[in-house]
Write a protein that holds these residues in place. Structure first.
Motif, mmCIF file in Angstrom:
data_model
loop_
_atom_site.group_PDB
_atom_site.id
_atom_site.type_symbol
_atom_site.label_atom_id
_atom_site.label_comp_id
_atom_site.label_asym_id
_atom_site.label_seq_id
_atom_site.Cartn_x
_atom_site.Cartn_y
_atom_site.Cartn_z
ATOM 1 N N ARG A 96 0.847 -1.303 0.016
ATOM 2 C CA ARG A 96 -0.341 -0.250 0.185
ATOM 3 C C ARG A 96 0.904 1.362 0.437
ATOM 4 O O ARG A 96 0.733 2.505 -1.375
ATOM 5 C CB ARG A 96 -0.156 0.390 1.388
ATOM 6 C CG ARG A 96 -1.974 1.243 1.314
ATOM 7 C CD ARG A 96 -3.090 1.187 2.726
ATOM 8 N NE ARG A 96 -3.958 -0.498 2.681
ATOM 9 C CZ ARG A 96 -5.207 0.074 1.624
ATOM 10 N NH1 ARG A 96 -4.968 0.740 0.720
ATOM 11 N NH2 ARG A 96 -5.628 -1.460 1.623
ATOM 12 N N TYR A 105 -6.975 -3.933 -3.213
ATOM 13 C CA TYR A 105 -6.862 -4.617 -1.872
ATOM 14 C C TYR A 105 -8.355 -4.482 -1.223
ATOM 15 O O TYR A 105 -8.767 -6.057 -0.638
ATOM 16 C CB TYR A 105 -6.576 -3.652 -0.673
ATOM 17 C CG TYR A 105 -5.543 -3.364 -0.906
ATOM 18 C CD1 TYR A 105 -5.078 -3.730 0.396
ATOM 19 C CD2 TYR A 105 -4.491 -2.383 -1.844
ATOM 20 C CE1 TYR A 105 -2.856 -3.599 -0.329
ATOM 21 C CE2 TYR A 105 -3.576 -1.846 -1.834
ATOM 22 C CZ TYR A 105 -2.415 -2.187 -0.782
ATOM 23 O OH TYR A 105 -0.662 -2.745 -0.939
ATOM 24 N N GLU A 106 -9.557 -4.866 -2.174
ATOM 25 C CA GLU A 106 -10.726 -5.285 -1.803
ATOM 26 C C GLU A 106 -10.948 -6.251 -1.973
ATOM 27 O O GLU A 106 -12.226 -7.432 -1.922
ATOM 28 C CB GLU A 106 -11.983 -4.857 -2.676
ATOM 29 C CG GLU A 106 -11.507 -3.080 -1.857
ATOM 30 C CD GLU A 106 -12.287 -2.593 -2.105
ATOM 31 O OE1 GLU A 106 -13.365 -2.795 -3.143
ATOM 32 O OE2 GLU A 106 -13.520 -1.412 -2.351
ATOM 33 N N GLN A 159 -7.519 -0.053 -5.030
ATOM 34 C CA GLN A 159 -8.622 -0.286 -3.954
ATOM 35 C C GLN A 159 -8.963 -1.085 -4.205
ATOM 36 O O GLN A 159 -9.575 -2.437 -3.782
ATOM 37 C CB GLN A 159 -9.236 1.331 -3.670
ATOM 38 C CG GLN A 159 -10.652 1.095 -2.193
ATOM 39 C CD GLN A 159 -9.374 1.231 -1.336
ATOM 40 O OE1 GLN A 159 -8.314 1.390 -1.295
ATOM 41 N NE2 GLN A 159 -10.305 0.158 -0.276
ATOM 42 N N HIS A 196 -8.182 4.148 -7.692
ATOM 43 C CA HIS A 196 -9.545 3.211 -8.043
ATOM 44 C C HIS A 196 -9.275 1.846 -8.011
ATOM 45 O O HIS A 196 -9.547 0.878 -7.200
ATOM 46 C CB HIS A 196 -10.536 3.924 -8.635
ATOM 47 C CG HIS A 196 -11.295 2.774 -8.669
ATOM 48 N ND1 HIS A 196 -12.307 2.871 -8.081
ATOM 49 C CD2 HIS A 196 -12.191 2.114 -9.928
ATOM 50 C CE1 HIS A 196 -13.339 1.984 -8.427
ATOM 51 N NE2 HIS A 196 -12.871 1.131 -10.004
#
Length: 337
Positions: free
Chosen positions: A99, A124-125, A121, A118
């Motif tokens: 990160r 990571y999800e 992210q 975006h």
């Protein structure tokens, strides 16, 4: 009547997408019985970033990250620019460090990158976090993470299916350091026979002095400058190398030298405290961290360079950006440093 022994082995295909005969952008697509594993998907950060060969997200069942250094992980967000979202697996510490590294890369090279915050992210999800020695099942394929000894949280990747075994070492270290235990050679040998070995070999063509001798020479060189009133600048990667140097200096010198740490190495050094299970000697690390001084503001740097007999540990490790370039520009004309 003799019985015939029949051995059925998985059907395997390997595509090398990057990292072959070059340093950087490591990426390998391994197809085992129709399950497609993308092992690392790195980037080369030169004047402009260069990426591995393209692979469609729909053609990937799982992305496996050996460790967070960008030459092994920096292109993973590219896979999240479409509606198909493959899931990604890494150790928990590698995910935390990644990160930081991706955010820094976006800040410095964003104009050249085909993804934005975006996509990071989204990645990571879609992540699954594991510890070393855990196994992830991808259909009938087992993916096991094994301590690699390179940086905290780094892993070798062992893939098993129907009598077939592949080992991807990633960046591997077989020598004990102040920060980490080495990769366990006996553990690797117990997994033999290995049918497919993908091994990192950047420094495989040279002989290395014993680690203790290297450390002693390094400390001696530091003290020669410090005792002469000069400043020692140690450009170091923010993750792994900076913390190792902190530990080496503390072990040999204790209070004999004042050590400053700058840049992203500050935050990542603190993060390691929450993942101490990856460290060899937590006591040594805590003591080393307690002794160093973090540079809190950019304005401090000029004042620090007025001091005599100090050490500065700062990213970037290759003097490509980061606070180390400022320190180097000032120290370049000083004969005592």
């Amino acid at each position: 009547m003799q019985k015939r022994l029949s051995i059925v082995m998985a059907e395997v295909h390997l595509r090398c997408l990057g990292g072959c005969r070059e340093v950087g952008r490591s990426a390998f697509l391994l197809d085992v019985n129709g399950k497609k594993l993308l092992i690392d998907y790195g980037i080369s950060l030169n004047e402009t970033p260069s990426f591995p060969l393209h692979v469609r997200a729909i053609d990937v069942d799982v992305v496996v990250i050996s460790h967070a250094h960008l030459d092994h992980s920096g292109s993973v967000p590219l896979l999240y620019t479409s509606k198909i979202k493959p899931y990604t697996v890494s150790t928990a510490l590698s995910a935390v460090v990644l990160r930081y590294l991706l955010a820094d890369m976006l800040k410095l090279s964003g104009y050249y990158l085909p993804f934005e915050v975006h996509e990071v992210q989204e990645m990571y999800e879609s992540m699954t976090l594991v510890d070393n020695d855990e196994v992830v099942d991808v259909g009938d394929v087992q993916v096991r993470f094994i301590h690699a000894g390179h940086v905290p949280g780094s892993s070798m990747i062992l893939i098993s299916c129907e009598g077939f075994k592949a080992l991807y070492t990633g960046d591997i270290n077989l020598v004990e350091s102040q920060l980490l235990y080495p990769a366990d050679k006996q553990q690797i040998l117990r997994e033999c026979p290995i049918d497919l070995l993908i091994i990192e070999s950047t420094y495989g063509d040279r002989a290395h002095e014993p680690r203790k001798i290297v450390e002693e020479k390094f400390v001696q060189a530091v003290m020669e400058v410090v005792e002469g009133g000069g400043v020692v600048l140690i450009p170091a990667f923010a993750y792994g190398r900076a913390q190792e140097i902190m530990c080496v200096l503390y072990k040999y010198l204790r209070d004999a030298v004042e050590v400053y740490v700058d840049g992203m190495a500050k935050a990542l050094s603190r993060e390691l405290l929450d993942y101490h299970m990856y460290l060899k000697d937590l006591k040594l690390y805590k003591e080393a961290l307690k002794k160093v001084r973090f540079v809190k503001r950019a304005e401090q740097r000029a004042e620090i360079l007025k001091k005599k007999g100090i050490v500065v540990i700062s990213p970037a490790g290759m003097l490509r950006g980061g606070p180390s370039t400022y320190y180097a520009s000032i120290l370049a004309d000083r004969e005592d440093s």
